[in-house]
Design an enzyme around this catalytic site. Sequence first.
Site, PDB file in Angstrom:
ATOM      1  N   GLY A  12       7.406  20.107 -14.692  1.00 17.20           N
ATOM      2  CA  GLY A  12       6.545  19.386 -15.408  1.00 17.20           C
ATOM      3  C   GLY A  12       6.451  18.061 -14.949  1.00 17.20           C
ATOM      4  O   GLY A  12       5.460  17.207 -14.755  1.00 17.20           O
ATOM      5  N   LYS A 204       5.759  37.664  -9.146  1.00 16.87           N
ATOM      6  CA  LYS A 204       6.975  36.768  -9.077  1.00 16.87           C
ATOM      7  C   LYS A 204       8.021  37.244  -9.964  1.00 16.87           C
ATOM      8  O   LYS A 204       9.374  37.220  -9.667  1.00 16.87           O
ATOM      9  CB  LYS A 204       6.427  35.524  -9.755  1.00 16.87           C
TER      10      LYS A 204
HETATM   11  N1  LIG Z   1      12.306  24.226 -11.294  1.00 18.61           N
HETATM   12  C1  LIG Z   1      11.943  25.158 -10.485  1.00 18.61           C
HETATM   13  O1  LIG Z   1      12.389  25.130  -9.305  1.00 18.61           O
HETATM   14  C2  LIG Z   1      11.347  26.393 -10.855  1.00 18.61           C
HETATM   15  C3  LIG Z   1      11.108  26.644 -12.173  1.00 18.61           C
HETATM   16  N2  LIG Z   1      10.264  27.696 -12.637  1.00 18.61           N
HETATM   17  C4  LIG Z   1      10.011  27.831 -14.000  1.00 18.61           C
HETATM   18  O2  LIG Z   1       9.036  26.867 -14.561  1.00 18.61           O
HETATM   19  C5  LIG Z   1       9.531  26.524 -15.903  1.00 18.61           C
HETATM   20  C6  LIG Z   1      10.038  25.206 -16.144  1.00 18.61           C
HETATM   21  O3  LIG Z   1      11.099  25.162 -15.415  1.00 18.61           O
HETATM   22  P1  LIG Z   1      11.838  23.615 -15.087  1.00 18.61           P
HETATM   23  O4  LIG Z   1      11.118  22.665 -14.927  1.00 18.61           O
HETATM   24  O5  LIG Z   1      12.943  24.026 -13.994  1.00 18.61           O
HETATM   25  O6  LIG Z   1      12.712  23.474 -16.336  1.00 18.61           O
HETATM   26  P2  LIG Z   1      13.349  22.250 -16.936  1.00 18.61           P
HETATM   27  O7  LIG Z   1      14.650  22.548 -17.929  1.00 18.61           O
HETATM   28  O8  LIG Z   1      13.652  21.056 -15.609  1.00 18.61           O
HETATM   29  O9  LIG Z   1      12.196  21.239 -17.417  1.00 18.61           O
HETATM   30  C7  LIG Z   1      12.127  21.651 -19.047  1.00 18.61           C
HETATM   31  C8  LIG Z   1      12.198  20.216 -19.631  1.00 18.61           C
HETATM   32  O10 LIG Z   1      11.822  20.553 -21.170  1.00 18.61           O
HETATM   33  C9  LIG Z   1      12.624  19.763 -21.881  1.00 18.61           C
HETATM   34  N3  LIG Z   1      12.527  20.335 -23.125  1.00 18.61           N
HETATM   35  C10 LIG Z   1      13.140  21.312 -23.653  1.00 18.61           C
HETATM   36  N4  LIG Z   1      12.988  21.409 -25.026  1.00 18.61           N
HETATM   37  C11 LIG Z   1      12.416  20.380 -25.390  1.00 18.61           C
HETATM   38  C12 LIG Z   1      11.904  19.782 -26.761  1.00 18.61           C
HETATM   39  N5  LIG Z   1      12.082  20.555 -27.645  1.00 18.61           N
HETATM   40  N6  LIG Z   1      11.043  18.787 -26.714  1.00 18.61           N
HETATM   41  C13 LIG Z   1      11.132  17.943 -25.435  1.00 18.61           C
HETATM   42  N7  LIG Z   1      11.409  18.455 -24.304  1.00 18.61           N
HETATM   43  C14 LIG Z   1      12.095  19.735 -24.278  1.00 18.61           C
HETATM   44  C15 LIG Z   1      13.973  20.110 -21.183  1.00 18.61           C
HETATM   45  O11 LIG Z   1      14.943  18.986 -21.624  1.00 18.61           O
HETATM   46  P3  LIG Z   1      16.381  19.560 -21.558  1.00 18.61           P
HETATM   47  O12 LIG Z   1      16.758  19.259 -20.179  1.00 18.61           O
HETATM   48  O13 LIG Z   1      17.216  18.381 -22.454  1.00 18.61           O
HETATM   49  O14 LIG Z   1      16.660  20.896 -22.033  1.00 18.61           O
HETATM   50  C16 LIG Z   1      13.459  19.790 -19.831  1.00 18.61           C
HETATM   51  O15 LIG Z   1      13.508  18.512 -19.385  1.00 18.61           O
HETATM   52  C17 LIG Z   1      10.641  27.862 -16.215  1.00 18.61           C
HETATM   53  O16 LIG Z   1       9.958  28.916 -16.676  1.00 18.61           O
HETATM   54  C18 LIG Z   1      11.268  27.914 -14.841  1.00 18.61           C
HETATM   55  O17 LIG Z   1      11.755  29.520 -14.497  1.00 18.61           O
HETATM   56  C19 LIG Z   1       9.542  28.512 -11.564  1.00 18.61           C
HETATM   57  C20 LIG Z   1       9.904  28.196 -10.255  1.00 18.61           C
HETATM   58  C21 LIG Z   1      10.681  27.185  -9.868  1.00 18.61           C
HETATM   59  C1  LIG Z   2      15.093  33.630  -7.240  1.00 10.92           C
HETATM   60  C2  LIG Z   2      13.450  33.035  -7.182  1.00 10.92           C
HETATM   61  C3  LIG Z   2      13.520  32.236  -5.953  1.00 10.92           C
HETATM   62  C4  LIG Z   2      12.639  34.213  -7.224  1.00 10.92           C
HETATM   63  O1  LIG Z   2      13.129  35.504  -7.378  1.00 10.92           O
HETATM   64  C5  LIG Z   2      13.217  32.428  -8.273  1.00 10.92           C
HETATM   65  O2  LIG Z   2      12.122  32.379  -8.652  1.00 10.92           O
HETATM   66  C6  LIG Z   2      14.301  31.787  -9.239  1.00 10.92           C
HETATM   67  O3  LIG Z   2      15.346  31.278  -8.663  1.00 10.92           O
HETATM   68  O4  LIG Z   2      14.214  31.731 -10.424  1.00 10.92           O
END
Ligand SMILES: NC(=O)C1=CN([C@@H]2O[C@H](COP(=O)(O)OP(=O)(O)OC[C@H]3O[C@@H](n4cnc5c(N)ncnc54)[C@H](OP(=O)(O)O)[C@@H]3O)[C@@H](O)[C@H]2O)C=CC1
Ligand SMILES: CC(C)(CO)C(=O)C(=O)O
Length: 338
Positions: A12, A204
């Site tokens: 995000g 995915k």
């Molecule tokens: N990061 C990556 O490289 C990848 C991520 N994804 C997918 O993308 C999605 C997002 O992942 P990602 O960005 O890594 O997750 P993060 O945990 O980094 O981001 C989610 C954010 O939302 C915050 N949050 C959670 N609950 C609340 C709430 N109640 N109010 C306000 N903020 C809140 C979290 O805070 P806190 O940390 O305090 O919980 C965190 O900052 C997931 O489904 C993930 O699997 C897919 C591919 C790659």
């Molecule tokens: C492992 C991978 C790269 C895809 O399967 C992934 O999306 C994850 O780490 O959550």
Amino acid sequence: MKVCIFGAGAIGGFLGVMLERAGCEVSMVARGAHLETMRRDGVRLLMENAEHHARPHCTGDPAELGPQDYVIICLKAHSIPAVVDRMIPLLGNDTSVVTAVNGIPYWYFHRHGGEREGATLESVDPGGRQWEILRPERAIGCVVNPATEVVEPGVIKHVYGDKFPLGEPSGERTERIVRLATAMEAAGLKAPIRDNIRDEIWLKLWGNLCFNPISALTGATLDKIAHDPDTRALAKAMMLEAKSIGDRLGVHFRVDVERRIDGAGAVVGHKTSMLQDLERGRPMEIDALVTVVQELGALVGVPTPTIDTVLALIRQRGEVAGLYQKQKVPDSAVLCPA
Ligand SMILES: NC(=O)C1=CN([C@@H]2O[C@H](COP(=O)(O)OP(=O)(O)OC[C@H]3O[C@@H](n4cnc5c(N)ncnc54)[C@H](OP(=O)(O)O)[C@@H]3O)[C@@H](O)[C@H]2O)C=CC1
Ligand SMILES: CC(C)(CO)C(=O)C(=O)O
């Protein structure tokens, strides 16, 4: 164009900075030290050859923001049920809700057609609350391909990738999806509009379903899992069960299982997000990646013995680590009241 990023963490934060740079009016909902830092100092995005800084409206209280053109949900899947009520102030008559989250989204059976039209999935949308509050008509599907990390509060590191395939549940090329894709492209991202986003979601999910729990159970990186004959066979067995389910749901898998495993295995030294979450003591995204496939199997009558076994192990691993709580999943999806 007003865009609220709900859950402005790794993905995000990246999306929000890029969209703001392209002229969108971006707000970010976050919490804790990360929120405080972003509020005070703005958000820093570290890319390979550049560093960007943005000052979006950051808040812990979505009610401050009012109705949006787009709400992009970038929470981990397990965080959504608890906050769905807090999204209400962001929703106007024309607000679209974009699910930039791994796994099967709440709207999956909207405009799906056939006998499962309108079904909700308890493992990702307990009690059908997202369906009821966010409404499936608002949904735009999104697959997250890039990898990013919050390296310290307020600082996002881009690791690789820029592609976020988008798709309407109906597959139509609507004005709202074209507008969103255009804004994302203007932000330097790739946002191809797919006429069957579910195929992309499954591609995915196919990897996440097996690599994520196997890595969390063993501590192995993707290349190790794909190259060891025993774990490769386990991953393949899980993927073939999932493929049988997908086939019954009309999913088209554009690569075969061996190629999908080889693709993951080519990423040397990468720890899956589930392994990273376990090691860092963060809640594990088990239900949207694994439990939901078991639930879909029950729904279409495909047995999932290998998935069931790995799911039992990873749930217990998560529970013992205090990073997962099992929720009761009924035998089949429920039909959501209109
Ligand atoms: N990061 C990556 O490289 C990848 C991520 N994804 C997918 O993308 C999605 C997002 O992942 P990602 O960005 O890594 O997750 P993060 O945990 O980094 O981001 C989610 C954010 O939302 C915050 N949050 C959670 N609950 C609340 C709430 N109640 N109010 C306000 N903020 C809140 C979290 O805070 P806190 O940390 O305090 O919980 C965190 O900052 C997931 O489904 C993930 O699997 C897919 C591919 C790659
Ligand atoms: C492992 C991978 C790269 C895809 O399967 C992934 O999306 C994850 O780490 O959550």
